[in-house]
Design an enzyme around this catalytic site. Structure first.
Site, PDB file in Angstrom:
ATOM      1  N   ASN A  17     -20.945  -4.472 -17.435  1.00  0.00           N
ATOM      2  CA  ASN A  17     -20.428  -5.987 -16.983  1.00  0.00           C
ATOM      3  C   ASN A  17     -20.581  -7.397 -17.279  1.00  0.00           C
ATOM      4  O   ASN A  17     -21.622  -7.512 -18.037  1.00  0.00           O
ATOM      5  CB  ASN A  17     -21.609  -5.913 -15.392  1.00  0.00           C
ATOM      6  CG  ASN A  17     -19.842  -6.460 -14.359  1.00  0.00           C
ATOM      7  OD1 ASN A  17     -18.919  -6.728 -14.399  1.00  0.00           O
ATOM      8  ND2 ASN A  17     -20.445  -7.650 -13.337  1.00  0.00           N
ATOM      9  N   ASN A  26     -14.050   3.711   3.398  1.00  0.00           N
ATOM     10  CA  ASN A  26     -12.675   3.523   3.386  1.00  0.00           C
ATOM     11  C   ASN A  26     -11.835   4.620   4.263  1.00  0.00           C
ATOM     12  O   ASN A  26     -10.939   3.850   4.552  1.00  0.00           O
ATOM     13  CB  ASN A  26     -11.952   3.693   2.058  1.00  0.00           C
ATOM     14  CG  ASN A  26     -12.395   5.540   1.586  1.00  0.00           C
ATOM     15  OD1 ASN A  26     -13.234   5.691   2.118  1.00  0.00           O
ATOM     16  ND2 ASN A  26     -11.663   5.930   0.415  1.00  0.00           N
ATOM     17  N   SER A  45      -0.260   3.904   1.118  1.00  0.00           N
ATOM     18  CA  SER A  45      -0.909   5.377   1.372  1.00  0.00           C
ATOM     19  C   SER A  45      -0.228   5.544   2.812  1.00  0.00           C
ATOM     20  O   SER A  45       0.186   6.155   3.400  1.00  0.00           O
ATOM     21  CB  SER A  45      -2.534   4.920   2.647  1.00  0.00           C
ATOM     22  OG  SER A  45      -3.147   4.230   1.734  1.00  0.00           O
ATOM     23  N   SER A  94       1.149  -1.479  -0.345  1.00  0.00           N
ATOM     24  CA  SER A  94       0.292   0.044  -0.290  1.00  0.00           C
ATOM     25  C   SER A  94       0.947   1.406  -0.204  1.00  0.00           C
ATOM     26  O   SER A  94       1.858   1.233   0.619  1.00  0.00           O
ATOM     27  CB  SER A  94      -1.119  -0.031   1.226  1.00  0.00           C
ATOM     28  OG  SER A  94      -1.467   1.160   1.282  1.00  0.00           O
ATOM     29  N   LYS A 146     -13.712  -3.163   2.894  1.00  0.00           N
ATOM     30  CA  LYS A 146     -14.358  -2.125   2.738  1.00  0.00           C
ATOM     31  C   LYS A 146     -16.130  -1.960   2.830  1.00  0.00           C
ATOM     32  O   LYS A 146     -16.874  -1.293   4.055  1.00  0.00           O
ATOM     33  CB  LYS A 146     -14.762  -0.982   1.480  1.00  0.00           C
ATOM     34  CG  LYS A 146     -13.147  -0.802   0.583  1.00  0.00           C
ATOM     35  CD  LYS A 146     -12.853  -0.185  -0.312  1.00  0.00           C
ATOM     36  CE  LYS A 146     -11.816   0.299  -0.390  1.00  0.00           C
ATOM     37  NZ  LYS A 146     -11.826   1.074  -1.939  1.00  0.00           N
ATOM     38  N   MET A 180      -8.915   2.862 -13.838  1.00  0.00           N
ATOM     39  CA  MET A 180      -9.514   3.355 -12.535  1.00  0.00           C
ATOM     40  C   MET A 180      -7.728   2.780 -11.445  1.00  0.00           C
ATOM     41  O   MET A 180      -7.441   2.842 -10.668  1.00  0.00           O
ATOM     42  CB  MET A 180     -10.304   3.047 -11.276  1.00  0.00           C
ATOM     43  CG  MET A 180     -11.512   3.698 -11.140  1.00  0.00           C
ATOM     44  SD  MET A 180     -12.417   2.824 -10.114  1.00  0.00           S
ATOM     45  CE  MET A 180     -14.036   3.813 -10.825  1.00  0.00           C
ATOM     46  N   GLY A 210     -17.447  -3.375  -5.766  1.00  0.00           N
ATOM     47  CA  GLY A 210     -17.737  -2.351  -5.092  1.00  0.00           C
ATOM     48  C   GLY A 210     -17.044  -0.713  -5.437  1.00  0.00           C
ATOM     49  O   GLY A 210     -17.324   0.149  -5.782  1.00  0.00           O
ATOM     50  N   ALA A 211     -16.021  -1.282  -6.456  1.00  0.00           N
ATOM     51  CA  ALA A 211     -15.280   0.097  -7.094  1.00  0.00           C
ATOM     52  C   ALA A 211     -15.983   1.056  -8.021  1.00  0.00           C
ATOM     53  O   ALA A 211     -16.400   2.154  -7.652  1.00  0.00           O
ATOM     54  CB  ALA A 211     -14.009  -0.237  -8.000  1.00  0.00           C
TER      55      ALA A 211
HETATM   56  P1  ATR Z   1     -14.183  -4.505  -7.011  1.00  0.00           P
HETATM   57  O1  ATR Z   1     -14.694  -3.577  -5.695  1.00  0.00           O
HETATM   58  O2  ATR Z   1     -12.867  -3.726  -7.191  1.00  0.00           O
HETATM   59  O3  ATR Z   1     -15.210  -3.936  -7.994  1.00  0.00           O
HETATM   60  P2  ATR Z   1     -15.233  -6.536  -7.380  1.00  0.00           P
HETATM   61  O4  ATR Z   1     -16.560  -6.219  -6.705  1.00  0.00           O
HETATM   62  O5  ATR Z   1     -14.577  -8.093  -7.233  1.00  0.00           O
HETATM   63  O6  ATR Z   1     -13.942  -5.774  -6.908  1.00  0.00           O
HETATM   64  O7  ATR Z   1     -16.138  -6.235  -8.844  1.00  0.00           O
HETATM   65  C1  ATR Z   1     -15.174  -6.901  -9.904  1.00  0.00           C
HETATM   66  C2  ATR Z   1     -15.020  -6.481 -11.156  1.00  0.00           C
HETATM   67  O8  ATR Z   1     -14.668  -6.624 -12.209  1.00  0.00           O
HETATM   68  C3  ATR Z   1     -16.577  -7.095 -11.275  1.00  0.00           C
HETATM   69  O9  ATR Z   1     -17.039  -6.953 -11.830  1.00  0.00           O
HETATM   70  C4  ATR Z   1     -16.215  -7.750 -12.734  1.00  0.00           C
HETATM   71  O10 ATR Z   1     -17.216  -8.818 -13.438  1.00  0.00           O
HETATM   72  P3  ATR Z   1     -18.574 -10.143 -13.069  1.00  0.00           P
HETATM   73  O11 ATR Z   1     -19.046  -9.631 -11.907  1.00  0.00           O
HETATM   74  O12 ATR Z   1     -18.860 -10.862 -14.346  1.00  0.00           O
HETATM   75  O13 ATR Z   1     -17.236 -11.018 -12.559  1.00  0.00           O
HETATM   76  C5  ATR Z   1     -15.529  -7.145 -13.468  1.00  0.00           C
HETATM   77  N1  ATR Z   1     -13.438  -8.525 -13.278  1.00  0.00           N
HETATM   78  C6  ATR Z   1     -12.891  -8.846 -13.177  1.00  0.00           C
HETATM   79  N2  ATR Z   1     -12.016  -9.520 -14.278  1.00  0.00           N
HETATM   80  C7  ATR Z   1     -13.109  -9.153 -15.811  1.00  0.00           C
HETATM   81  C8  ATR Z   1     -12.946  -9.629 -16.625  1.00  0.00           C
HETATM   82  N3  ATR Z   1     -11.322 -10.185 -16.967  1.00  0.00           N
HETATM   83  N4  ATR Z   1     -12.621  -8.884 -17.629  1.00  0.00           N
HETATM   84  C9  ATR Z   1     -14.394  -8.374 -17.516  1.00  0.00           C
HETATM   85  N5  ATR Z   1     -15.022  -7.944 -16.103  1.00  0.00           N
HETATM   86  C10 ATR Z   1     -13.806  -8.578 -15.266  1.00  0.00           C
END
Ligand code: ATR
Length: 294
Positions: free
Chosen positions: A163, A100, A30, A28, A79, A233, A142-143
């Site tokens: 998504n 956060n 931070s 991190s 979080k 991001m 979550g982001a």
């Molecule tokens: P965060 O809190 O960082 O947003 P998360 O809650 O695990 O992490 O969410 C990750 C996001 O990235 C999800 O929307 C995921 O899509 P799914 O809901 O279909 O799993 C997306 N994601 C992760 N890897 C991906 C990939 N290789 N291609 C497309 N979307 C992806």
């Protein structure tokens, strides 16, 4: 791990104590960022790292505050649990269902979520327009939940959340529909392959974890125009794969999320210390570090 931190309460330190809690937190940035802010604003504080086992997160936070700690940043994967732990939550944390930033007021744990403010502050710094612009967000985790409300506050013409798992995006936006004043919702959701994505957007934000996981990100190829703004991001020393694709589509304005990291930290610092540090110079320093360590 936490022993030094909990030893400090014995009176070995008079400095206000802060930390980032996550798993993992070894890398991190931070502590560096907040040490920089403290120096810039001439404040005395300590900022460390805490990495509790998953089943000890709540106890770790309570112990930290019971022992005089002043504030915590919370990162993955805690979080949502930080939000649930708090007794007082900001409207932002409430809509995000995630926190956060934690601190103590009148003996109670308070929570806020500065991720969305971090994004909009970075957009502001980078001159990325939001008002009256069409915005496409890739991802529905979550982001995304953390940034939707601050983006909607700036009155875009439309936000489409796309998504890989369409149902997750559709479920996510339910909490945000109707936030505009027109009566017609400007927020839509669907699959990353939704036919409604066969056109360009003004601003495209990658909020998936694909970059972090080193996975390929599949998305429709018509979403970019040369006037689009692409924002990832995630951040890396080199261009992220998403930004590389944007560049190949002749997008001229593309940025990664290092600025968002810095700005969300500046907002946490402001909550804790009641002053907002300047971020310009830190942007250059952290970028340089990223390149040097790659
Ligand atoms: P965060 O809190 O960082 O947003 P998360 O809650 O695990 O992490 O969410 C990750 C996001 O990235 C999800 O929307 C995921 O899509 P799914 O809901 O279909 O799993 C997306 N994601 C992760 N890897 C991906 C990939 N290789 N291609 C497309 N979307 C992806």
């Amino acid at each position: 791990m936490a022993s030094r931190w909990f030893a400090v309460e014995a009176g070995l330190s008079v400095m206000d104590r802060y930390a980032v809690v996550g798993q993992p937190v070894a890398h991190s940035r931070s502590p560096y960022i907040h040490a920089y802010f403290a120096k810039q604003t001439e404040q005395q504080l300590e900022y460390g790292r805490l990495a509790p086992h998953s089943d000890q997160f709540e106890q770790c936070v309570k112990d930290f505050f019971n022992n005089g700690g002043k504030g915590l940043n919370i990162t993955l994967p805690f979080k949502e649990r930080a939000y649930l732990l708090a007794k007082q939550v900001s409207a932002r944390a409430k809509t995000a269902h995630a926190a956060n930033t934690l601190w103590i007021e009148d003996g109670q744990i308070c929570a806020d979520n500065t991720d969305g403010l971090g994004l909009t502050a970075d957009f502001n710094y980078l001159n990325i327009p939001i008002t009256k612009k069409s915005i496409l967000i890739l991802g529905a985790g979550g982001a995304v939940r953390g940034v939707l409300a601050p983006l909607l506050e700036q009155s875009p013409s439309e936000i489409f959340v796309a998504n890989r798992t369409a149902t997750k995006a559709i479920e996510l936006i339910k909490d945000f529909q109707g936030e505009n004043n027109t009566g017609n919702s400007i927020i839509h959701a669907g699959s990353i392959m939704d036919p409604r994505l066969s056109r360009s957007f003004d601003v495209i934000i990658n909020a998936t974890s694909a970059t972090i996981k080193g996975e390929a990100l599949i998305f429709p190829q018509n979403i970019f125009s040369s006037n689009s703004y692409a924002y990832d991001m995630s951040y890396k020393a080199e261009l992220t794969p998403f930004l590389e694709q944007a560049r190949m589509h002749k997008v001229q304005h593309y940025f990664d999320g290092l600025g968002m990291l810095i700005e969300q930290a500046a907002e946490s610092f402001r909550i804790w210390r009641h002053c907002r540090p300047k971020t310009d110079e830190l942007r250059i320093l952290l970028r340089q570090q990223l390149i040097n360590n790659s």
